[in-house]
Scaffold this motif. Structure first.
Motif, PDB file in Angstrom:
ATOM      1  N   ARG A  22       0.835  -1.210   0.000  1.00  0.00           N
ATOM      2  CA  ARG A  22       0.000   0.000   0.000  1.00  0.00           C
ATOM      3  C   ARG A  22       0.871   1.261   0.000  1.00  0.00           C
ATOM      4  O   ARG A  22       0.570   2.231  -0.691  1.00  0.00           O
ATOM      5  CB  ARG A  22      -0.960  -0.004   1.179  1.00  0.00           C
ATOM      6  CG  ARG A  22      -2.084  -1.029   1.008  1.00  0.00           C
ATOM      7  CD  ARG A  22      -3.095  -0.987   2.152  1.00  0.00           C
ATOM      8  NE  ARG A  22      -3.682   0.311   2.392  1.00  0.00           N
ATOM      9  CZ  ARG A  22      -4.722   0.821   1.728  1.00  0.00           C
ATOM     10  NH1 ARG A  22      -5.295   0.117   0.779  1.00  0.00           N
ATOM     11  NH2 ARG A  22      -5.183   2.006   2.039  1.00  0.00           N
ATOM     12  N   ALA A  23       1.961   1.228   0.759  1.00  0.00           N
ATOM     13  CA  ALA A  23       2.867   2.380   0.795  1.00  0.00           C
ATOM     14  C   ALA A  23       3.526   2.576  -0.576  1.00  0.00           C
ATOM     15  O   ALA A  23       3.627   3.710  -1.070  1.00  0.00           O
ATOM     16  CB  ALA A  23       3.918   2.189   1.886  1.00  0.00           C
ATOM     17  N   PHE A  24       3.968   1.479  -1.193  1.00  0.00           N
ATOM     18  CA  PHE A  24       4.537   1.558  -2.539  1.00  0.00           C
ATOM     19  C   PHE A  24       3.522   2.145  -3.508  1.00  0.00           C
ATOM     20  O   PHE A  24       3.852   3.016  -4.315  1.00  0.00           O
ATOM     21  CB  PHE A  24       4.937   0.163  -3.050  1.00  0.00           C
ATOM     22  CG  PHE A  24       6.381  -0.176  -2.837  1.00  0.00           C
ATOM     23  CD1 PHE A  24       7.373   0.399  -3.615  1.00  0.00           C
ATOM     24  CD2 PHE A  24       6.740  -1.087  -1.869  1.00  0.00           C
ATOM     25  CE1 PHE A  24       8.699   0.074  -3.431  1.00  0.00           C
ATOM     26  CE2 PHE A  24       8.069  -1.415  -1.673  1.00  0.00           C
ATOM     27  CZ  PHE A  24       9.051  -0.840  -2.454  1.00  0.00           C
ATOM     28  N   ASN A  25       2.292   1.656  -3.455  1.00  0.00           N
ATOM     29  CA  ASN A  25       1.259   2.149  -4.363  1.00  0.00           C
ATOM     30  C   ASN A  25       1.032   3.641  -4.199  1.00  0.00           C
ATOM     31  O   ASN A  25       0.794   4.344  -5.183  1.00  0.00           O
ATOM     32  CB  ASN A  25      -0.035   1.365  -4.192  1.00  0.00           C
ATOM     33  CG  ASN A  25       0.059  -0.018  -4.790  1.00  0.00           C
ATOM     34  OD1 ASN A  25       0.890  -0.282  -5.642  1.00  0.00           O
ATOM     35  ND2 ASN A  25      -0.794  -0.919  -4.321  1.00  0.00           N
ATOM     36  N   GLY A  26       1.103   4.124  -2.968  1.00  0.00           N
ATOM     37  CA  GLY A  26       0.950   5.562  -2.733  1.00  0.00           C
ATOM     38  C   GLY A  26       2.065   6.360  -3.392  1.00  0.00           C
ATOM     39  O   GLY A  26       1.818   7.400  -4.025  1.00  0.00           O
ATOM     40  N   VAL A  27       3.293   5.883  -3.259  1.00  0.00           N
ATOM     41  CA  VAL A  27       4.430   6.565  -3.893  1.00  0.00           C
ATOM     42  C   VAL A  27       4.302   6.483  -5.409  1.00  0.00           C
ATOM     43  O   VAL A  27       4.475   7.482  -6.110  1.00  0.00           O
ATOM     44  CB  VAL A  27       5.770   5.960  -3.400  1.00  0.00           C
ATOM     45  CG1 VAL A  27       6.942   6.530  -4.193  1.00  0.00           C
ATOM     46  CG2 VAL A  27       5.955   6.213  -1.912  1.00  0.00           C
ATOM     47  N   TYR A  28       3.984   5.295  -5.912  1.00  0.00           N
ATOM     48  CA  TYR A  28       3.816   5.148  -7.362  1.00  0.00           C
ATOM     49  C   TYR A  28       2.703   6.043  -7.887  1.00  0.00           C
ATOM     50  O   TYR A  28       2.827   6.627  -8.966  1.00  0.00           O
ATOM     51  CB  TYR A  28       3.515   3.691  -7.742  1.00  0.00           C
ATOM     52  CG  TYR A  28       4.748   2.869  -8.001  1.00  0.00           C
ATOM     53  CD1 TYR A  28       5.584   3.142  -9.077  1.00  0.00           C
ATOM     54  CD2 TYR A  28       5.071   1.795  -7.182  1.00  0.00           C
ATOM     55  CE1 TYR A  28       6.705   2.384  -9.334  1.00  0.00           C
ATOM     56  CE2 TYR A  28       6.194   1.028  -7.427  1.00  0.00           C
ATOM     57  CZ  TYR A  28       7.007   1.326  -8.500  1.00  0.00           C
ATOM     58  OH  TYR A  28       8.118   0.571  -8.749  1.00  0.00           O
ATOM     59  N   ARG A  29       1.601   6.142  -7.146  1.00  0.00           N
ATOM     60  CA  ARG A  29       0.487   6.982  -7.598  1.00  0.00           C
ATOM     61  C   ARG A  29       0.989   8.398  -7.866  1.00  0.00           C
ATOM     62  O   ARG A  29       0.679   9.004  -8.891  1.00  0.00           O
ATOM     63  CB  ARG A  29      -0.629   6.989  -6.551  1.00  0.00           C
ATOM     64  CG  ARG A  29      -1.922   7.613  -7.027  1.00  0.00           C
ATOM     65  CD  ARG A  29      -3.037   7.507  -5.986  1.00  0.00           C
ATOM     66  NE  ARG A  29      -3.250   6.136  -5.545  1.00  0.00           N
ATOM     67  CZ  ARG A  29      -2.969   5.658  -4.316  1.00  0.00           C
ATOM     68  NH1 ARG A  29      -2.473   6.465  -3.400  1.00  0.00           N
ATOM     69  NH2 ARG A  29      -3.204   4.405  -4.010  1.00  0.00           N
ATOM     70  N   THR A  30       1.805   8.915  -6.961  1.00  0.00           N
ATOM     71  CA  THR A  30       2.349  10.264  -7.112  1.00  0.00           C
ATOM     72  C   THR A  30       3.317  10.334  -8.292  1.00  0.00           C
ATOM     73  O   THR A  30       3.241  11.242  -9.118  1.00  0.00           O
ATOM     74  CB  THR A  30       3.066  10.689  -5.821  1.00  0.00           C
ATOM     75  OG1 THR A  30       2.124  10.652  -4.742  1.00  0.00           O
ATOM     76  CG2 THR A  30       3.647  12.079  -5.933  1.00  0.00           C
ATOM     77  N   LEU A  31       4.231   9.354  -8.374  1.00  0.00           N
ATOM     78  CA  LEU A  31       5.248   9.370  -9.425  1.00  0.00           C
ATOM     79  C   LEU A  31       4.662   9.162 -10.821  1.00  0.00           C
ATOM     80  O   LEU A  31       5.189   9.688 -11.804  1.00  0.00           O
ATOM     81  CB  LEU A  31       6.302   8.286  -9.157  1.00  0.00           C
ATOM     82  CG  LEU A  31       7.161   8.471  -7.908  1.00  0.00           C
ATOM     83  CD1 LEU A  31       8.042   7.252  -7.687  1.00  0.00           C
ATOM     84  CD2 LEU A  31       8.001   9.738  -8.019  1.00  0.00           C
ATOM     85  N   LEU A  32       3.602   8.384 -10.910  1.00  0.00           N
ATOM     86  CA  LEU A  32       3.029   8.043 -12.220  1.00  0.00           C
ATOM     87  C   LEU A  32       1.970   9.030 -12.694  1.00  0.00           C
ATOM     88  O   LEU A  32       1.540   8.969 -13.854  1.00  0.00           O
ATOM     89  CB  LEU A  32       2.440   6.632 -12.183  1.00  0.00           C
ATOM     90  CG  LEU A  32       3.448   5.512 -11.929  1.00  0.00           C
ATOM     91  CD1 LEU A  32       2.723   4.185 -11.749  1.00  0.00           C
ATOM     92  CD2 LEU A  32       4.476   5.440 -13.044  1.00  0.00           C
ATOM     93  N   LYS A  33       1.562   9.932 -11.815  1.00  0.00           N
ATOM     94  CA  LYS A  33       0.502  10.877 -12.164  1.00  0.00           C
ATOM     95  C   LYS A  33       0.848  11.675 -13.424  1.00  0.00           C
ATOM     96  O   LYS A  33       0.034  11.806 -14.332  1.00  0.00           O
ATOM     97  CB  LYS A  33       0.242  11.817 -10.994  1.00  0.00           C
ATOM     98  CG  LYS A  33      -0.922  12.742 -11.203  1.00  0.00           C
ATOM     99  CD  LYS A  33      -1.181  13.590  -9.982  1.00  0.00           C
ATOM    100  CE  LYS A  33      -2.397  14.446 -10.209  1.00  0.00           C
ATOM    101  NZ  LYS A  33      -2.654  15.326  -9.079  1.00  0.00           N
ATOM    102  N   ASP A  34       2.078  12.166 -13.492  1.00  0.00           N
ATOM    103  CA  ASP A  34       2.479  12.963 -14.659  1.00  0.00           C
ATOM    104  C   ASP A  34       2.557  12.132 -15.939  1.00  0.00           C
ATOM    105  O   ASP A  34       2.481  12.682 -17.036  1.00  0.00           O
ATOM    106  CB  ASP A  34       3.827  13.638 -14.410  1.00  0.00           C
ATOM    107  CG  ASP A  34       3.739  14.742 -13.366  1.00  0.00           C
ATOM    108  OD1 ASP A  34       2.620  15.233 -13.107  1.00  0.00           O
ATOM    109  OD2 ASP A  34       4.792  15.101 -12.804  1.00  0.00           O
ATOM    110  N   LEU A  35       2.730  10.820 -15.800  1.00  0.00           N
ATOM    111  CA  LEU A  35       2.761   9.950 -16.969  1.00  0.00           C
ATOM    112  C   LEU A  35       1.359   9.550 -17.411  1.00  0.00           C
ATOM    113  O   LEU A  35       1.178   8.968 -18.488  1.00  0.00           O
ATOM    114  CB  LEU A  35       3.561   8.671 -16.676  1.00  0.00           C
ATOM    115  CG  LEU A  35       5.022   8.843 -16.297  1.00  0.00           C
ATOM    116  CD1 LEU A  35       5.641   7.491 -15.976  1.00  0.00           C
ATOM    117  CD2 LEU A  35       5.789   9.526 -17.408  1.00  0.00           C
ATOM    118  N   GLY A  36       0.379   9.813 -16.557  1.00  0.00           N
ATOM    119  CA  GLY A  36      -0.995   9.428 -16.870  1.00  0.00           C
ATOM    120  C   GLY A  36      -1.221   7.932 -16.769  1.00  0.00           C
ATOM    121  O   GLY A  36      -2.103   7.393 -17.447  1.00  0.00           O
TER     122      GLY A  36
END
Length: 159
Positions: A22-36
């Motif tokens: 869940r913590a990884f997913n939260g970080v990924y959500r932020t990092l991947l937002k700009d990639l759509g």
């Protein structure tokens, strides 16, 4: 470990893995937002950036996803212009997925993601490699099913 501790939440490896995921997913959500991209879409793109074109079945095997989960991801990636899906000429039941130029271009933007994620873990490269190797070993043991592991290395710790 005594029996009373076996059912404590903080003793469950499954919960530690769940919380870390869940913590990884939260970080990924932020990092991947700009990639759509969502995290599952990112995983599909990682596989395609390695291979450029694969049958849906191979993508599913690689990501451990069934076609019911994978198909909507591929439809969204296709709608975004990152991939194309085509029926195989040899076997119409088989669908192949390949990167578009847009999907290939997205790879360049995505190069920053693993570095940023690594920084977020606060682990050394050696620690990351060790953790990944241990998780791969754990996954392989669990894939063998209940009671099929070697039974070695049990220094306590519930499931």
């Amino acid at each position: 470990m005594d029996d009373e501790d076996l059912l404590r939440l903080d003793q469950q490896i499954c919960f530690s893995l769940h919380a870390a995921a869940r913590a990884f997913n939260g970080v990924y959500r932020t990092l991947l937002k700009d990639l759509g991209l969502t995290y599952p879409q990112y995983l599909v793109m990682l596989v395609l950036w390695e291979h450029d074109e694969l049958p849906v079945k191979k993508i599913g095997e690689r990501l451990r996803l069934d076609s019911g989960t994978l198909s909507p991801l591929l439809k969204r990636l296709e709608a975004a212009g990152h991939v194309e899906r085509r029926r195989s000429a040899e076997d119409e039941r088989s669908v192949t997925v390949r990167l578009t130029e847009g999907g290939r271009a997205l790879r360049e933007q995505a190069l920053a993601v693993p570095r940023a994620l690594a920084d977020s873990t606060e682990l050394s490269l050696d620690d990351v490699r060790d953790l990944r190797a241990r998780l791969d070993k754990l996954t392989a043991a669990l894939d063998r099913g209940p009671g099929k592991g070697t039974g070695k290395g049990g220094r306590g710790g519930a499931s």
